[in-house]
Design a protein around this motif. Structure first.
Motif, short mmCIF file in Angstrom:
data_model
loop_
_atom_site.label_atom_id
_atom_site.label_comp_id
_atom_site.label_asym_id
_atom_site.label_seq_id
_atom_site.Cartn_x
_atom_site.Cartn_y
_atom_site.Cartn_z
N ARG A 59 0.86 -1.18 0.00
CA ARG A 59 0.00 0.00 0.00
C ARG A 59 0.89 1.23 0.00
O ARG A 59 2.02 1.18 0.44
N GLY A 60 0.35 2.33 -0.46
CA GLY A 60 1.06 3.60 -0.43
C GLY A 60 2.06 3.75 -1.57
O GLY A 60 2.14 2.90 -2.46
N GLU A 61 2.82 4.83 -1.53
CA GLU A 61 3.81 5.09 -2.57
C GLU A 61 4.88 4.01 -2.56
O GLU A 61 5.46 3.70 -1.52
N ARG A 62 5.14 3.45 -3.76
CA ARG A 62 6.11 2.37 -3.83
C ARG A 62 6.44 2.04 -5.29
O ARG A 62 5.68 2.36 -6.19
N VAL A 63 7.57 1.39 -5.45
CA VAL A 63 7.94 0.74 -6.71
C VAL A 63 7.66 -0.73 -6.48
O VAL A 63 8.10 -1.30 -5.49
N VAL A 64 6.90 -1.36 -7.37
CA VAL A 64 6.64 -2.79 -7.28
C VAL A 64 7.41 -3.44 -8.42
O VAL A 64 7.29 -3.02 -9.57
N TYR A 65 8.21 -4.45 -8.08
CA TYR A 65 9.01 -5.16 -9.09
C TYR A 65 8.70 -6.64 -9.00
O TYR A 65 8.91 -7.27 -7.96
N SER A 66 8.18 -7.21 -10.09
CA SER A 66 7.90 -8.63 -10.15
C SER A 66 9.04 -9.33 -10.88
O SER A 66 9.26 -9.10 -12.07
N THR A 67 9.75 -10.20 -10.17
CA THR A 67 10.85 -10.94 -10.78
C THR A 67 10.35 -12.02 -11.72
O THR A 67 11.07 -12.40 -12.64
N ASP A 68 9.13 -12.49 -11.53
CA ASP A 68 8.56 -13.49 -12.45
C ASP A 68 8.05 -12.84 -13.73
O ASP A 68 8.20 -13.39 -14.82
N ASP A 69 7.42 -11.69 -13.60
CA ASP A 69 6.83 -11.02 -14.76
C ASP A 69 7.81 -10.07 -15.45
O ASP A 69 7.49 -9.55 -16.52
N ASP A 70 8.96 -9.80 -14.82
CA ASP A 70 9.93 -8.82 -15.35
C ASP A 70 9.20 -7.51 -15.64
O ASP A 70 9.34 -6.92 -16.71
N ARG A 71 8.46 -7.03 -14.66
CA ARG A 71 7.66 -5.81 -14.82
C ARG A 71 7.78 -4.96 -13.56
O ARG A 71 7.93 -5.48 -12.46
N VAL A 72 7.68 -3.66 -13.77
CA VAL A 72 7.72 -2.67 -12.69
C VAL A 72 6.46 -1.83 -12.74
O VAL A 72 5.96 -1.51 -13.83
N TRP A 73 5.95 -1.47 -11.56
CA TRP A 73 4.84 -0.54 -11.43
C TRP A 73 5.31 0.58 -10.52
O TRP A 73 5.86 0.33 -9.44
N ILE A 168 15.57 8.67 -2.64
CA ILE A 168 16.09 7.95 -1.47
C ILE A 168 14.97 7.72 -0.47
O ILE A 168 14.21 8.62 -0.13
N GLY A 169 14.85 6.48 -0.01
CA GLY A 169 13.87 6.10 0.99
C GLY A 169 12.56 5.59 0.45
O GLY A 169 11.77 5.02 1.19
N VAL A 170 12.28 5.79 -0.84
CA VAL A 170 11.03 5.28 -1.40
C VAL A 170 11.03 3.76 -1.31
O VAL A 170 12.04 3.09 -1.55
N LYS A 171 9.89 3.21 -0.97
CA LYS A 171 9.73 1.77 -0.79
C LYS A 171 9.81 1.05 -2.13
O LYS A 171 9.25 1.50 -3.13
N VAL A 172 10.50 -0.09 -2.14
CA VAL A 172 10.56 -0.98 -3.29
C VAL A 172 10.06 -2.34 -2.82
O VAL A 172 10.65 -2.95 -1.94
N VAL A 173 8.95 -2.78 -3.40
CA VAL A 173 8.36 -4.07 -3.04
C VAL A 173 8.71 -5.06 -4.14
O VAL A 173 8.33 -4.86 -5.30
N VAL A 174 9.42 -6.11 -3.78
CA VAL A 174 9.79 -7.16 -4.73
C VAL A 174 8.86 -8.34 -4.51
O VAL A 174 8.72 -8.82 -3.37
N ILE A 175 8.22 -8.75 -5.59
CA ILE A 175 7.34 -9.91 -5.53
C ILE A 175 7.82 -10.91 -6.59
O ILE A 175 8.59 -10.57 -7.48
#
Length: 176
Positions: A59-73, A168-175
């Motif tokens: 939730r909230g401001e973040r970079v989402v990175y899927s290692t399976d889909d090779d995609r970033v949001w 700096i400090g922005v959340k990066v969620v790796v799925i």
């Protein structure tokens, strides 16, 4: 005198333990955060809309990175996707978890020798920096599989967007 020395050493040890236990575990290390869930399939999560933001990606401001889909949001504080794009991963994947952007560089030489720009780093794997970047020549070719490389390549336009978004400090969620 020896009793005072033992007491002093014990007090210093206790205070050091307390200090280390209170340090936030956010700088480039995965959190014990149950919000990102991993999937086991390389197929897009949503076959009708493969670019859809995965459920349970935080939730909230973040970079989402899927290692399976090779995609970033790139996701704003309002949980709305600002941009999504495909990437070319390096040969080292970070573990699923929540990280934070720890360093950035406007332009450097990549570990593969390419000139890269808009480098946004968030983790280390085996001493190798993991982060997003764009090759100055626009290349998004797959990396040499015989080398340990942590660069996640984006197009230059996507790299510009990442650079503006992931400070700096922005959340990066790796799925997965």
């Amino acid at each position: 005198m020896a009793g005072l020395t033992v007491a002093a050493v014990a007090a210093v040890g206790f205070l050091a333990y307390q200090a280390s236990a209170s340090v936030p575990d956010t700088l480039g290390r995965p959190q014990a955060d149950a919000s990102p869930k991993s999937a086991t399939s390389k197929a897009p999560r949503d076959k009708k809309n493969p670019a859809a933001l995965p459920a349970q990606s935080g939730r909230g401001e973040r970079v989402v990175y899927s290692t399976d889909d090779d995609r970033v949001w790139l996701v704003g504080a309002d949980n709305k996707v600002r941009r999504t794009f495909k990437v070319t991963p390096g040969t080292l994947d970070p573990a699923a978890g929540t990280y934070a952007v720890t360093s950035r560089a406007r332009a450097v030489s990549g570990s593969d020798g390419a000139q890269i720009e808009h480098v946004v780093r968030f983790h280390l794997v085996d001493g190798i920096a993991i982060g997003f970047s764009a090759a100055v020549n626009g290349s998004t070719e797959a990396p040499d599989p015989t080398k340990k490389l942590g660069g996640i390549r984006e197009t230059r336009a996507d790299g510009d967007a990442m650079w503006s978004f992931a400070t700096i400090g922005v959340k990066v969620v790796v799925i997965r």
